[in-house]
Write a protein that holds these residues in place. Structure first.
Motif, PDB file in Angstrom:
ATOM      1  N   ALA A 298       0.813  -1.148  -0.111  1.00 28.67           N
ATOM      2  CA  ALA A 298      -0.009   0.083  -0.005  1.00 28.67           C
ATOM      3  C   ALA A 298       0.864   1.271   0.138  1.00 28.67           C
ATOM      4  CB  ALA A 298      -0.916  -0.160   1.292  1.00 28.67           C
ATOM      5  N   ARG A 299       0.461   2.203  -0.818  1.00 24.75           N
ATOM      6  CA  ARG A 299       1.142   3.483  -0.792  1.00 24.75           C
ATOM      7  C   ARG A 299       1.150   4.245   0.410  1.00 24.75           C
ATOM      8  NH1 ARG A 299      -1.524   6.920  -5.194  1.00 24.75           N
ATOM      9  NH2 ARG A 299      -3.415   6.147  -4.281  1.00 24.75           N
ATOM     10  N   THR A 300       2.061   4.830   0.810  1.00 22.77           N
ATOM     11  CA  THR A 300       1.983   5.837   2.330  1.00 22.77           C
ATOM     12  C   THR A 300       1.246   7.100   1.838  1.00 22.77           C
ATOM     13  OG1 THR A 300       4.370   5.197   2.608  1.00 22.77           O
ATOM     14  CG2 THR A 300       3.455   7.115   3.791  1.00 22.77           C
ATOM     15  N   PRO A 301       0.229   7.149   2.754  1.00 24.02           N
ATOM     16  CA  PRO A 301      -0.700   8.341   2.514  1.00 24.02           C
ATOM     17  C   PRO A 301       0.088   9.809   2.595  1.00 24.02           C
ATOM     18  CG  PRO A 301      -1.676   6.757   4.123  1.00 24.02           C
ATOM     19  CD  PRO A 301      -0.016   6.563   4.004  1.00 24.02           C
ATOM     20  N   PRO A 302      -0.321  10.637   1.885  1.00 20.76           N
ATOM     21  CA  PRO A 302       0.357  12.001   1.942  1.00 20.76           C
ATOM     22  C   PRO A 302       0.336  12.531   3.351  1.00 20.76           C
ATOM     23  CG  PRO A 302      -1.195  11.702  -0.115  1.00 20.76           C
ATOM     24  CD  PRO A 302      -1.256  10.505   0.750  1.00 20.76           C
ATOM     25  N   ARG A 303       1.105  13.445   3.632  1.00 22.18           N
ATOM     26  CA  ARG A 303       1.127  14.325   4.741  1.00 22.18           C
ATOM     27  C   ARG A 303       0.142  15.224   4.579  1.00 22.18           C
ATOM     28  NH1 ARG A 303       4.451  13.361   9.040  1.00 22.18           N
ATOM     29  NH2 ARG A 303       3.949  14.749  10.783  1.00 22.18           N
ATOM     30  N   VAL A 304      -0.564  15.677   5.301  1.00 16.95           N
ATOM     31  CA  VAL A 304      -1.695  16.632   5.481  1.00 16.95           C
ATOM     32  C   VAL A 304      -1.417  17.707   6.388  1.00 16.95           C
ATOM     33  CG1 VAL A 304      -4.306  17.576   5.781  1.00 16.95           C
ATOM     34  CG2 VAL A 304      -3.339  15.129   4.490  1.00 16.95           C
ATOM     35  N   CYS A 305      -1.319  19.078   6.118  1.00 15.42           N
ATOM     36  CA  CYS A 305      -1.308  20.136   7.049  1.00 15.42           C
ATOM     37  C   CYS A 305      -2.770  20.787   6.911  1.00 15.42           C
ATOM     38  CB  CYS A 305      -0.459  21.398   6.684  1.00 15.42           C
ATOM     39  SG  CYS A 305      -0.428  22.678   7.850  1.00 15.42           S
ATOM     40  N   LEU A 306      -3.368  20.533   7.985  1.00 15.30           N
ATOM     41  CA  LEU A 306      -4.952  20.913   8.335  1.00 15.30           C
ATOM     42  C   LEU A 306      -4.851  22.587   9.025  1.00 15.30           C
ATOM     43  CD1 LEU A 306      -7.716  20.481   8.200  1.00 15.30           C
ATOM     44  CD2 LEU A 306      -7.593  19.333  10.437  1.00 15.30           C
TER      45      LEU A 306
ATOM     46  N   LEU B   8     -12.950  14.504  10.589  1.00 20.94           N
ATOM     47  CA  LEU B   8     -11.940  14.148   9.401  1.00 20.94           C
ATOM     48  C   LEU B   8     -10.753  13.978   9.974  1.00 20.94           C
ATOM     49  CD1 LEU B   8     -11.366  14.116   6.671  1.00 20.94           C
ATOM     50  CD2 LEU B   8     -10.979  16.522   6.488  1.00 20.94           C
ATOM     51  N   HIS B   9     -10.185  14.663  10.981  1.00 23.69           N
ATOM     52  CA  HIS B   9      -8.707  14.472  11.512  1.00 23.69           C
ATOM     53  C   HIS B   9      -8.662  13.255  12.161  1.00 23.69           C
ATOM     54  CE1 HIS B   9      -5.924  14.544  14.756  1.00 23.69           C
ATOM     55  NE2 HIS B   9      -5.251  15.578  13.988  1.00 23.69           N
ATOM     56  N   ASP B  10      -9.544  12.684  12.721  1.00 23.84           N
ATOM     57  CA  ASP B  10      -9.699  11.321  13.619  1.00 23.84           C
ATOM     58  C   ASP B  10      -9.765  10.306  12.408  1.00 23.84           C
ATOM     59  OD1 ASP B  10      -9.453  12.894  15.858  1.00 23.84           O
ATOM     60  OD2 ASP B  10     -11.466  12.570  16.479  1.00 23.84           O
ATOM     61  N   GLY B  11     -10.639  10.463  11.699  1.00 19.78           N
ATOM     62  CA  GLY B  11     -10.708   9.475  10.516  1.00 19.78           C
ATOM     63  C   GLY B  11      -9.500   9.298   9.545  1.00 19.78           C
ATOM     64  N   LEU B  12      -8.797  10.397   9.443  1.00 23.19           N
ATOM     65  CA  LEU B  12      -7.680  10.003   8.658  1.00 23.19           C
ATOM     66  C   LEU B  12      -6.629   9.524   9.435  1.00 23.19           C
ATOM     67  CD1 LEU B  12      -7.349  13.466   6.584  1.00 23.19           C
ATOM     68  CD2 LEU B  12      -8.074  11.082   5.797  1.00 23.19           C
TER      69      LEU B  12
ATOM     70  N   ASP C  83      -6.851   7.424  11.803  1.00 23.11           N
ATOM     71  CA  ASP C  83      -7.322   6.019  12.000  1.00 23.11           C
ATOM     72  C   ASP C  83      -6.932   5.318  10.730  1.00 23.11           C
ATOM     73  OD1 ASP C  83      -8.116   6.679  14.655  1.00 23.11           O
ATOM     74  OD2 ASP C  83     -10.131   6.602  14.095  1.00 23.11           O
ATOM     75  N   ALA C  84      -6.899   5.927   9.725  1.00 25.04           N
ATOM     76  CA  ALA C  84      -6.470   5.244   8.426  1.00 25.04           C
ATOM     77  C   ALA C  84      -5.112   5.384   8.274  1.00 25.04           C
ATOM     78  CB  ALA C  84      -7.294   5.742   7.201  1.00 25.04           C
ATOM     79  N   GLY C  85      -4.381   5.890   9.035  1.00 21.23           N
ATOM     80  CA  GLY C  85      -3.039   5.787   8.884  1.00 21.23           C
ATOM     81  C   GLY C  85      -2.291   7.101   8.412  1.00 21.23           C
ATOM     82  N   TRP C  86      -3.319   8.009   8.384  1.00 27.06           N
ATOM     83  CA  TRP C  86      -2.457   9.365   7.607  1.00 27.06           C
ATOM     84  C   TRP C  86      -1.850  10.059   8.840  1.00 27.06           C
ATOM     85  CZ3 TRP C  86      -4.463  12.092   2.903  1.00 27.06           C
ATOM     86  CH2 TRP C  86      -4.722  11.062   2.122  1.00 27.06           C
ATOM     87  N   ALA C  87      -0.877  10.929   8.177  1.00 33.29           N
ATOM     88  CA  ALA C  87      -0.088  12.032   9.199  1.00 33.29           C
ATOM     89  C   ALA C  87      -0.963  13.398   8.892  1.00 33.29           C
ATOM     90  CB  ALA C  87       1.119  11.943   8.965  1.00 33.29           C
ATOM     91  N   VAL C  88      -1.440  13.845  10.020  1.00 31.49           N
ATOM     92  CA  VAL C  88      -2.287  15.034  10.017  1.00 31.49           C
ATOM     93  C   VAL C  88      -1.689  16.255  11.017  1.00 31.49           C
ATOM     94  CG1 VAL C  88      -4.391  16.196  10.109  1.00 31.49           C
ATOM     95  CG2 VAL C  88      -4.321  13.793   9.154  1.00 31.49           C
ATOM     96  N   ASP C  89      -1.195  17.266  10.467  1.00 34.69           N
ATOM     97  CA  ASP C  89      -0.760  18.201  11.438  1.00 34.69           C
ATOM     98  C   ASP C  89      -1.710  19.411  11.472  1.00 34.69           C
ATOM     99  OD1 ASP C  89       1.545  16.932  11.929  1.00 34.69           O
ATOM    100  OD2 ASP C  89       2.511  17.397   9.869  1.00 34.69           O
TER     101      ASP C  89
ATOM    102  N   ALA D 182       4.240  19.225   4.861  1.00 33.00           N
ATOM    103  CA  ALA D 182       3.154  18.447   4.206  1.00 33.00           C
ATOM    104  C   ALA D 182       3.161  18.286   2.796  1.00 33.00           C
ATOM    105  CB  ALA D 182       1.996  19.538   4.576  1.00 33.00           C
ATOM    106  N   ASP D 183       2.429  17.536   2.217  1.00 31.48           N
ATOM    107  CA  ASP D 183       2.249  17.027   1.016  1.00 31.48           C
ATOM    108  C   ASP D 183       0.965  18.068   0.421  1.00 31.48           C
ATOM    109  OD1 ASP D 183       4.467  15.048   0.786  1.00 31.48           O
ATOM    110  OD2 ASP D 183       3.211  13.817   2.098  1.00 31.48           O
ATOM    111  N   VAL D 184       0.067  18.392   1.333  1.00 28.77           N
ATOM    112  CA  VAL D 184      -1.015  19.016   0.651  1.00 28.77           C
ATOM    113  C   VAL D 184      -1.480  19.705   1.857  1.00 28.77           C
ATOM    114  CG1 VAL D 184      -2.622  16.811   1.260  1.00 28.77           C
ATOM    115  CG2 VAL D 184      -3.259  18.464  -0.464  1.00 28.77           C
ATOM    116  N   LEU D 185      -1.971  20.879   1.607  1.00 25.28           N
ATOM    117  CA  LEU D 185      -2.526  21.670   2.537  1.00 25.28           C
ATOM    118  C   LEU D 185      -3.995  21.516   2.432  1.00 25.28           C
ATOM    119  CD1 LEU D 185      -0.320  24.989   1.927  1.00 25.28           C
ATOM    120  CD2 LEU D 185       0.108  23.183   3.216  1.00 25.28           C
ATOM    121  N   LEU D 186      -4.834  21.506   3.569  1.00 26.36           N
ATOM    122  CA  LEU D 186      -6.215  21.551   3.369  1.00 26.36           C
ATOM    123  C   LEU D 186      -6.842  22.694   4.301  1.00 26.36           C
ATOM    124  CD1 LEU D 186      -9.129  20.492   3.232  1.00 26.36           C
ATOM    125  CD2 LEU D 186      -8.682  18.976   4.959  1.00 26.36           C
TER     126      LEU D 186
END
Length: 332
Positions: A2-10, A27-31, A33-39, A54-58
């Motif tokens: 499986a691909r490593t999920p992108p890192r998200v800056c929230l 959303l933060h908790d769901g990501l 729990d799915a193995g995402w890094a969310v800052d 981050a890999d993507v800004l939200l």
């Protein structure tokens, strides 16, 4: 593998309480729990320290965080996504926003690479504000969702017993709680209404409805934590807002608690709320008629309506759709 999920800056600057804060945390908790890094970072100048990794800004909503996402995305060369929680034209009209602010927002939103809307109506409202449609590749609709335990359907009121109605929300102009007080006056005396929440209209409403409070048909309960906002003796929850960006969390929470609800037929609500739970209009008389009609429905029909609503706002679907959008954004 499986691909490593992108890192998200929230990017989030809202209060810790309220519907937007609740769904952002979901959303933060769901990501996570799915193995995402969310800052998480507030949208101020120091956010670049977090955003650069981050890999993507939200942007958690479409005003301050969106401004920061645009600036950081441009400075750091990062892809960015803006999450739209409300119908933009209605929100700006309610706030009587200045022409200069509207011009700035049009300029900014025409440059957003990816939007996520909580309803089709929220998308349509922003497109109307821009004066142009958005291509589907830039505009995604993901209804809100909440992780909630399911409760059995509440017992309907007896033919002669007290009918307990409830409202959860701010006592503010856009929520129109005065409609519910006017509605209560049109219902038989055995109907009681509890208003859970606080806001700028409370003092005026208490004064206008002093007679209903005196006869114990109306109660101002003040703000409560979300976990205890819905009272165990309520037979029906009410909504009366002037506008909604999507299905309100109070409606989803009510459905999960086994409490049917009545709402005005707003465009965003018509997308996911079964028709039997919508009033024919938003006047006090139409809301009063809908209250009596919903309480008279067979329990099986009400249960199916609540199940349908909860299925459309399921957490697994919500999290999966968000992961797809964020992966696609990060790959751009």
């Amino acid at each position: 593998m499986a691909r490593t999920p992108p890192r998200v800056c929230l990017l989030h600057d809202g209060p810790r309480l309220g519907g937007v804060a609740t769904i952002v945390q979901e959303l933060h908790d769901g990501l996570h729990d799915a193995g995402w890094a969310v800052d998480t970072a507030p949208p101020h100048p120091h956010a670049w320290r977090t955003a650069r990794h981050a890999d993507v800004l939200l942007a958690a909503h479409s005003f301050g965080p969106a401004y920061a996402a645009w600036a950081l995305g441009r400075a750091l060369g990062k892809p960015w996504v803006v999450w739209v929680h409300g119908p933009l034209q209605e929100v700006l009209d309610e706030a009587r926003s200045a022409p200069a602010k509207r011009a700035w927002l049009r300029w900014l939103y025409r440059r957003v690479p990816q939007f996520v809307f909580i309803s089709r109506h929220a998308r349509t409202s922003l497109e109307g504000f821009l004066g142009q449609p958005l291509p589907d590749a830039r505009a995604h609709v993901i209804p809100n969702a909440l992780r909630l335990p399911r409760a059995p359907l509440r017992t309907a009121p007896t033919a002669s017993g007290t009918v307990e109605l409830g409202y959860v929300g701010r006592l503010a102009p856009e929520k129109q709680p005065e409609r519910l007080i006017a509605m209560l006056r049109l219902l038989p005396p055995r109907y009681r209404l509890s208003l859970v929440g606080d806001g700028p209209l409370r003092a005026a409403l208490e004064q206008q409805a002093a007679d209903l409070v005196h006869t114990e048909r109306l109660a101002f309960c003040g703000a409560r934590p979300r976990a205890t906002a819905l009272a165990p003796d309520w037979h029906l929850t009410l909504l009366a807002s002037r506008y909604e960006g999507g299905c309100p969390l109070s409606a989803i929470e009510s459905a999960a608690a086994g409490i049917p609800f009545v709402a005005p037929p707003l465009p965003a609500l018509r997308e996911t709320v079964p028709a039997c739970l919508l009033a024919p209009g938003d006047s006090p008389a139409q809301l009063a008629a809908a209250v009596q009609q919903v309480l008279a429905l067979p329990s099986l029909q009400i249960q199916r309506a609540l199940d349908s609503l909860l299925a459309r706002h399921a957490v697994p679907r919500f999290t999966d759709q968000w992961q797809q959008v964020l992966r696609e954004a990060a790959a751009c």
